[in-house]
Every structure is written in structure tokens, then in C-alpha cells.
Design an enzyme around this catalytic site. Structure first.
Site, PDB file in Angstrom:
ATOM      1  N   ARG A  54      15.478  -0.658  -1.825  1.00 13.12           N
ATOM      2  CA  ARG A  54      15.112  -0.034  -0.554  1.00 13.12           C
ATOM      3  C   ARG A  54      16.258   0.729   0.112  1.00 13.12           C
ATOM      4  O   ARG A  54      16.102   1.879   0.479  1.00 13.12           O
ATOM      5  CB  ARG A  54      14.641  -1.110   0.437  1.00 13.12           C
ATOM      6  CG  ARG A  54      13.380  -1.840   0.036  1.00 13.12           C
ATOM      7  CD  ARG A  54      12.903  -2.691   1.185  1.00 13.12           C
ATOM      8  NE  ARG A  54      11.915  -3.688   0.767  1.00 13.12           N
ATOM      9  CZ  ARG A  54      11.359  -4.562   1.586  1.00 13.12           C
ATOM     10  NH1 ARG A  54      11.689  -4.568   2.866  1.00 13.12           N
ATOM     11  NH2 ARG A  54      10.480  -5.442   1.144  1.00 13.12           N
ATOM     12  N   HIS A 113       4.693   3.227  -3.710  1.00 10.91           N
ATOM     13  CA  HIS A 113       5.528   2.573  -2.702  1.00 10.91           C
ATOM     14  C   HIS A 113       4.669   1.765  -1.728  1.00 10.91           C
ATOM     15  O   HIS A 113       4.358   2.224  -0.620  1.00 10.91           O
ATOM     16  CB  HIS A 113       6.330   3.640  -1.941  1.00 10.91           C
ATOM     17  CG  HIS A 113       7.498   3.078  -1.167  1.00 10.91           C
ATOM     18  ND1 HIS A 113       8.662   2.664  -1.760  1.00 10.91           N
ATOM     19  CD2 HIS A 113       7.673   2.879   0.168  1.00 10.91           C
ATOM     20  CE1 HIS A 113       9.510   2.247  -0.842  1.00 10.91           C
ATOM     21  NE2 HIS A 113       8.933   2.351   0.345  1.00 10.91           N
ATOM     22  N   TYR A 131      -1.733  15.047  11.860  1.00  8.43           N
ATOM     23  CA  TYR A 131      -1.625  16.360  12.470  1.00  8.43           C
ATOM     24  C   TYR A 131      -0.629  17.281  11.750  1.00  8.43           C
ATOM     25  O   TYR A 131      -0.661  18.481  11.946  1.00  8.43           O
ATOM     26  CB  TYR A 131      -1.186  16.239  13.941  1.00  8.43           C
ATOM     27  CG  TYR A 131      -2.174  15.487  14.795  1.00  8.43           C
ATOM     28  CD1 TYR A 131      -3.484  15.931  14.942  1.00  8.43           C
ATOM     29  CD2 TYR A 131      -1.791  14.325  15.464  1.00  8.43           C
ATOM     30  CE1 TYR A 131      -4.384  15.233  15.734  1.00  8.43           C
ATOM     31  CE2 TYR A 131      -2.683  13.625  16.258  1.00  8.43           C
ATOM     32  CZ  TYR A 131      -3.985  14.082  16.385  1.00  8.43           C
ATOM     33  OH  TYR A 131      -4.879  13.400  17.165  1.00  8.43           O
TER      34      TYR A 131
END
Length: 832
Positions: free
Chosen positions: A38, A84, A128
Site C-alpha cells: 500500500r 484493488h 461528476y
């Protein structure tokens, strides 16, 4: 249902371990999972797993720089579903950062919509915004289908994902990386692509080059928000050790405009929030921490940053600039070049970062060349079959026509013309149109191209120099395609302009009253007078207040202030507010932490002291006649609340301090006009907590008034002043040395006219003195205005005092020669 028959089998499967051992191993496994999975980037492609998976998911979905934008939610969904599984918010946050041109030096995502701002505004929701790969991001994935990198199963074994990307440029240095793992963190700054490519090529050509050699190409980090890096030594340390602290400064300029001056900020330190910066400056102005600012506004727009700080009329722009730098316009960027090398975290130098990248590219180009070579060999083999078929076109066609089916045709071709299985299969699938002469010419040309390419690939694989040339050529192409000019400037560390630097060095008188009002006044405010004058008003005292101390110093002096209670404090003279001679002063509570009834009785300039030498002493005298010497090194570190300078018995008080060098004599003067001179070696050095030894034998309620130092062949005078304003100068040679703790000699006649002795100083004829009365009158005069007479005389009037006034303090000084005076003298000499 009983489980007793299975009990022995269950027991065999149980392992006994110590709890601490299991906890330790489990924590290590977890930590390494976080580190490798990570938080830390791979040194080869400069990417963390989440970045790599986003880019690969976009690649697999065909969301390239040439395609239309795709909803960010779609990209996040595919990344999370296939590669992921750590939550959509973490993936989207990463996607947003890769699209921000103020976060990434070379953004890897081309975003459309609201992706946040330098003001800290968050990006719009993923439903958006739209995204696609940027052109430079495709260079990280170039040739990934050509077996250039290893693949591994995804989290549910349905798909394969790359363990690293081919990375056609050193992305870790170019775009940097930051992250916090378990017990470690990384913070690699971004760099300029052109500089990094040039350094990489230099390393390839010169494997034994040094880090300073590489720094000829990589000047330093290059932040997307531009700004300035202060100093080169910190950059060198970061590149040499892998760790360092860089000072990053905003870009600004001081402008003149119709209402005065203003500071205009046009570039910010990397990762600084602009709106927060403006807010913090405004808070400091409102809280009076930042003076001289009349207006502050943000005029930034799409063309760039512009924060305007308007200054008040008469404000010192340099002082405001310096305070802004101290508090707001400079930040520290902590460099930690930590990355995964073969799956293990390692802090890397600049050379190591580039070397690991070059090793990675060598492997990529080697595997790519091998993959392409195999493809080209297969194609050449097919083309050889086609050329052979063209040479025997009629027989080949006849053989195929006579065969019962395709399998028989392939077998007949292999037997008759000795074609391989692949060649025979290809010829059977050929159309008759490919037997034309034009097709034959094209096949021959293609065969020549393929064989030439095979030779080139074989050369690349056999000779490392050729392989390295390929890497260099590809790096140069990327440099030309995507390289740009450096944004961040590197400025020399000239040191910040301190408040002290902005204050002219001049002699001042510092006045302190019993009610702790303090101020400084330039000595030039007081014109020299003849002795016996009344002087002028030196301070406006409150009713009931009296002047307790006056001393002269330079505005740049750092002083040790000794008090009657045996404490010593630090004082930087420029920190005392400058005021007019008639001003009362300001409360001393924020400058000197004096207790009630505590007065300054002696001042020593610390700038003249060598705290590491063992041959300088502070020699102190108390009113009860005790003397003590302490090495100056014990006064190097003084807290803001002061430290003990000497131990005092009840009723005793520290009256004076003198700097001695171990080879001088000490002169003690008493209030009743006596003086004793003895060798300072008669007083052994002691610690700060010691009381001292007897220096003079006092009789009839006498007390010590002051202390002075004298050399054996000293041609100076002892300047003695009494409380009623009388004084005299007497050569030090008239005070013969005696043993310590004697009565001494008569120095000056005291009594009804003179009053008691107030202070003594050693002076030269060209010195000046400043005398101040308890009532606030002050006068300045040359020392040579006071007559030089013998011992045991009354002296002359030094200062005219009112009937109920007394002399509070007297100090002497030698005038500072200013730079202007030095220059004018130089000009005069030149003219002569």
C-alpha cells in the site's frame, strides 16, 4: 454428538506458541503487507500498487490519451472490482491527485471537471468528473504486452496484473512520492524531466560517476507550484544520504504603488494551502503578531497565484518581509528517499535511485527485444516459405488442387517442397491474389526489413552497449516530447534578514525605573554639555517612581544584566523599545523578568566575552565587601527567567560586576570614599552558587559602591562620582596595590557637599559619560570635562541636581564609528 473420538486428532493439530512471539510475527507480517502492498512506491516505476492498478485498469479499458474521457466512477469501479479491493474513496483520492497539476509535476491523469484546487477545495464526487490517461502516463505502460514485466494473479485469481510497469522514464524522481507505512515513511520530491533524463544518460555513460557529477544535471527538486529552494547544501545532503530537510520559499516581490508599498506573492511552497496561508496571515495581523500590514487580499485567478499584502505608510518592508518568511512564506520539505528494492524498503541516494531505474530498463528492453526477436523470426520463417512458394507457384498450386482436403494439401506441400508445418499452413491459407508480381515484390522487401531487424535485435541482446544506446535514445525521445523548463528556482542561502540586521547600530541609553518602566533613547538625542550642567528631561516618571538604572550600549549588543538580588538576565538591546527622551517607557515585564524590588546594578556586554575560553572571569562585588570571580563559560546559557550569579547572605546585595582576564588588579570603592586595590589572583575562581571572599574591610556602616579593573601599567583614570553630583578623575597609578581585605586608601572626600560615592569607572580621556538623576534628569558630557586630580580631594561638580534629587546612575562609553563616518574619512584621504 460426541467429539471424543476425534480429540487426539484435534490435539495433534494444535501448536503451542508464546503469545508475545505470535504477536510479534503477526505485527511484522502486517507491517510488511502495508509497506509492500500500500504505502511505499517501487523504485523501478515509482508507483504504489493503487497508482499502478488505476493506470493498468484504464489501459485495459482503452481509456487512453486519444480516447474520450470516461466517468471517474467507472474507472474507480473497474479498478476496485478487478485489482484493488480497498474501497472506492481511497482509489478516487489517488485518481484525483494524479490529475492535479499542483500535486504532480507531470500529471498521469487528464481530468475533466472539478479536481480540487490549491486552496484545499475537495474534488467533485466521482460521478461528476471524467478522466483518461495523460500522454506521459502511456509511456509508463508502453510495451507492456511484449513480456517486458512479470504479471501476478489479482486478488481473486481471476485476472493477471503487472507487478511493475515498464516505465519508459524515471517516474519516482520525476513525479516523486509520499506515504506513511508502519514505522516508516517516504517523501520523494518531484524533479524536472529533462534534468533527470540527462542525469540518467550520464550515469549510463559513466557508471562510476559521483553524486556531485549527477548534480551537475539534477540541480534539485522541481515542484509543480514552483517557488524557491533556499541553499544547495541541504539538497546535496538529501542526494548523498537519502534524507534531508529543504527550505522551500514562496516567490514574491515588493512593489511600489500609489499608496505606498505592497508585497505580492506569486508562487507558493509545495503543498501549501493558499487560502489557509491568507487566513493565517490575517490572524497574525489581528492578534498584533504581525505589524505594518494595512490590507490583505487574494487576487488569484486561472492565470496564476497573486496574494497582495499592502503595507502601512512608514512600515519597514524588510521587517514585514522577514516576519512573513519566518511564519508563513517558508516551509520545510523533509526528503526521505525510501522505496521498495526487491520488495524490501530501502533509503536511496540519488545515484542509487537512478541505478535501480537503469537496471529495470535494461531488463525491460532485453525482454522486449527477445519477445520481438521471436516474433520477427517467426515472421521471417513464414516469409521464407512464401518466397519459396512464389518461386514454385505453378507446382504449388497444382499440388494444392490435387489434394483431397486442406490437411492433405499441407502434408503434400511439406513432402514435396520441404515446407515446415507453419509454412505449409500459411501457404494453404494464401489467396491467389498474393501470387502477383507486386505482392512478390512487397514480400521480398518485408523479408529484407525483417531480417535486418532480426540482426539489430540480436546485436542489442548480445552487446550491452547497444542495449544501453536503445535506452538512451528512448529517454531522449521522451525528453523532447514531454520535457519543459524548470519551475523551482534555487537561491543561495544568504540567511534571513533578522530584526537586528534592520536596526542601525548606534549608541543608546537604556533607562529603567523602580516601577519597571524601560526604554532606549539614542545617545545622539543628548548633545554633549559642559560638566556641572543640569541636563535635560530624560524620562517622564509616574508619581512616586524613580530612575533606578541607566546604562549605555549599542543597539546590537547582547547584554548580561546583573541585579541586586544576585540574578543575571539576558537582554538584547534592540528588543527594548526606542522612545523619545520624554517618554515614560514600556513595562519591562516582557523584556526582563524582574521580581519586585529587584534592580539592575551592573551590565556586561556578552559580545565581548569568549564563553569557551578559560582565561576570562566575571568579578563581582557585593555591598558588604565580598568579592568573587567566576569563569564566563558558566554564563553561556541563561534562561529567560535568569539564573543565579552569586549567593548572597541576608541583607547583602550585588552592586557591581567587572570583566577581568586573570592578570589584572581589582579596585573596590566604598560609599564613604575609600578605595582598595589588590591582585585578582587573591580571589580564587568559584562557581555561581558561591558567596565569595572578603575584599575590603568596612568600618562605620560603610558599603561597597563599585568595582573597577586595572592593569599593572594602566594609564587610565579612576572616575568617581558621588550622589550629589560631584566627581573627579585620578590616575590609577596613585592607587598602590595592597592585600585583600584591607581598609584601603582615601579616594574622595565625602560629606555634606558630596554625599556618598555613587559609582566608579575606569575611563580614558576621550570617553563620554551619561549621568541620570532619580528624578529623570539626564546629561551627557566628555570625561575630560571633569578635572584630573589626586586622591583624597573633593572633586568638582559633575551635574547640577535639584535639592531633593539624587544621582541614580552614571555610565561611560566610547562612541561608535559609523559606516558613513568611515566612508567619509576614506574619501577625504583619497582626495588628499
Amino acid at each position: 454428538m460426541s467429539s471424543e473420538p476425534d480429540s487426539p486428532e484435534i490435539a495433534e493439530r494444535i501448536n503451542t506458541v508464546r503469545v508475545e512471539d505470535e504477536m510479534e510475527q503477526s505485527y511484522i507480517d502486517y507491517a510488511m503487507s502495508v509497506i509492500a502492498g500500500r504505502a511505499l512506491p517501487d523504485v523501478r516505476d515509482g508507483l504504489k500498487p493503487v497508482h499502478r492498478r488505476i493506470l493498468y485498469a484504464m489501459h485495459e479499458a482503452g481509456v487512453s490519451s486519444g480516447s474520450s474521457h470516461r466517468k471517474s466512477s467507472s474507472i474507480v469501479g473497474e479498478t476496485m472490482g478487478d485489482y484493488h479491493p480497498h474501497g472506492d474513496s481511497a482509489i478516487y483520492d489517488t485518481l484525483v491527485r494524479m490529475a492535479q497539476d499542483f500535486s504532480m509535476r507531470y500529471p498521469l491523469v487528464d481530468g475533466q471537471g472539478n479536481f480540487g484546487s490549491v486552496d484545499g477545495d475537495p474534488a467533485a464526487a466521482m460521478r461528476y468528473t471524467e478522466s483518461r490517461m495523460s500522454p506521459i502516463a502511456e509511456e509508463l505502460l508502453a510495451d507492456i504486452e511484449m513480456d517486458t514485466v512479470d504479471f501476478e494473479p489479482n486478488y481473486d485469481d481471476r485476472l493477471q496484473e503487472p507487478s511493475v510497469l515498464p516505465a519508459a522514464f524515471p517516474n519516482l524522481l520525476v513525479n516523486g512520492s509520499s506515504g506513511i507505512a508502519v514505522g516508516m515513511s517516504t517523501n520523494v520530491p518531484p524533479h524536472n524531466l529533462r534534468e533527470v533524463v540527462d542525469a540518467t544518460i550520464h550515469l549510463i555513460d559513466n557508471p562510476d560517476c559521483s553524486i556531485p557529477d549527477l548534480m551537475e544535471y539534477v540541480k534539485g527538486p522541481d515542484f509543480p507550484t514552483a517557488g524557491n529552494i533556499v541553499g544547495r547544501s541541504d539538497i546535496r545532503e538529501a542526494y548523498t544520504t537519502g534524507r534531508g530537510r529543504l527550505t522551500v520559499r514562496a516567490e514574491y516581490e515588493i512593489e511600489e504603488y500609489e499608496r505606498g508599498q505592497r508585497i505580492v506573492i506569486t508562487e507558493l511552497p509545495f503543498q501549501q494551502n493558499k487560502s489557509k496561508l491568507v487566513e493565517n496571515i490575517a490572524d497574525d495581523v489581528n492578534e498584533d503578531k504581525l505589524e505594518g500590514i494595512r490590507n490583505l487580499r487574494d487576487e488569484s485567478d486561472r492565470d496564476g497565484i497573486r496574494v497582495v499584502v499592502e503595507l502601512k505608510r512608514g512600515a519597514n518592508a524588510d521587517v514585514v518581509e522577514n516576519k512573513l518568511l519566518d511564519s508563513h512564506l517558508e516551509r520545510t520539505f523533509g526528503v526521505i528517499n525510501l522505496a521498495l528494492v526487491d520488495g524490501q524498503p530501502k533509503v536511496l541516494t540519488l545515484k542509487e535511485l537512478l541505478k535501480h531505474y537503469v537496471d529495470h530498463r535494461k531488463e525491460v528492453v532485453r525482454r522486449r527485444s527477445q519477445y520481438e526477436l521471436e516474433e520477427k523470426r517467426e515472421r521471417a520463417h513464414i516469409l521464407e516459405g512464401r518466397l519459396k512458394a512464389l518461386d514454385n507457384a505453378e507446382d504449388v498450386v497444382e499440388t494444392i488442387r490435387n489434394a483431397e482436403d486442406r490437411d492433405a494439401a499441407r502434408a503434400a506441400l511439406r513432402e514435396t517442397f520441404e515446407f515446415s508445418e507453419e509454412q505449409a499452413a500459411h501457404i494453404v491459407r494464401m489467396q491467389l491474389g498474393s501470387l502477383t508480381s507486386m505482392e512478390a515484390t512487397e514480400i521480398k522487401e518485408e523479408y529484407e526489413d525483417v531480417t535486418a531487424r532480426i540482426e539489430r535485435l540480436e546485436t542489442i541482446l548480445e552487446e550491452e552497449s547497444e542495449l544501453l544506446d536503445v535506452i538512451k535514445d528512448e529517454l531522449r525521445d521522451i525528453k523532447e516530447e514531454y520535457g519543459d523548463e524548470r519551475r523551482t528556482s534555487i537561491v543561495e542561502d544568504m540567511g534571513t534578514v533578522s530584526h537586528e540586521d534592520l536596526i542601525p547600530e548606534e549608541d543608546v541609553a537604556v533607562v529603567l525605573s523602580e516601577q519597571d518602566y524601560i526604554k532606549r533613547v539614542p545617545i545622539d538625542t543628548f548633545s554633549p554639555q559642559h560638566r556641572g550642567g543640569k541636563g535635560v528631561i530624560g524620562t517622564n516618571l509616574k508619581e512616586g517612581d524613580r530612575v533606578s538604572t541607566v546604562f549605555t550600549a549599542s543597539t546590537h549588543d547582547y547584554l548580561l544584566c546583573f541585579t541586586n538580588q544576585g540574578q543575571v538576565y539576558r537582554l538584547k538591546v534592540y528588543e527594548v523599545p526606542e522612545m523619545s527622551r520624554t517618554a515614560r517607557g514600556t513595562s519591562a515585564v516582557n523584556i526582563l523578568d524582574l521580581d519586585e524590588g529587584e534592580d539592575i546594578t551592573a551590565v556586561v556586554t556578552a559580545d565581548d566575552l569568549d564563553f569557551e575560553a578559560n582565561d576570562e572571569y566575571l568579578t563581582m562585588a557585593t555591598q558588604d565587601g565580598y568579592v568573587k570571580r567566576t569563569e564566563v563559560g558558566e554564563f553561556e546559557n541563561i534562561r529567560s527567567t535568569g539564573i543565579r550569579a552569586t549567593r548572597l547572605e541576608h541583607g547583602d546585595a550585588l552592586v557591581d560586576v567587572e570583566v577581568t582576564d586573570g592578570d589584572q588588579d581589582v579596585v573596590l570603592s566604598t560609599v564613604q570614599g575609600m578605595a582598595i586595590r589588590f591582585d585578582e589572583d587573591d580571589v580564587r575562581p568559584m562557581g555561581r552558587s558561591a558567596r565569595g571572599v572578603r575584599g575590603v574591610k568596612l568600618e562605620g556602616g560603610d558599603q561597597v559602591a563599585g568595582i573597577a579593573a586595572a592593569a599593572e601599567t594602566d594609564d587610565r583614570d579612576l572616575f568617581t562620582v558621588t550622589e550629589f553630583g560631584y566627581g573627579k578623575r585620578t590616575p590609577l597609578s596613585e592607587y598602590r596595590p595592597q592585600s585583600r581585605n584591607g581598609k584601603g586608601l582615601k579616594d574622595i572626600k565625602t560629606g555634606q557637599r558630596n554625599g556618598r560615592v555613587s559609582t566608579v569607572h575606569t575611563v580614558e580621556s576621550d570617553d563620554h559619560f551619561v549621568a541620570m538623576s532619580e528624578g529623570g534628569q539626564i546629561m551627557r558630557a566628555p570625561v575630560d570635562e571633569v578635572s584630573e586630580v589626586g586622591r583624597n580631594t573633593k572633586g568638582v561638580k559633575v551635574m547640577e541636581l535639584d535639592e531633593n534629587d539624587r544621582l541614580a546612575a552614571v555610565d561611560t562609553f566610547s562612541e561608535i564609528e559609523t559606516a558613513d563616518e568611515d566612508e567619509s574619512e576614506g574619501e577625504s584621504e583619497t582626495a588628499e
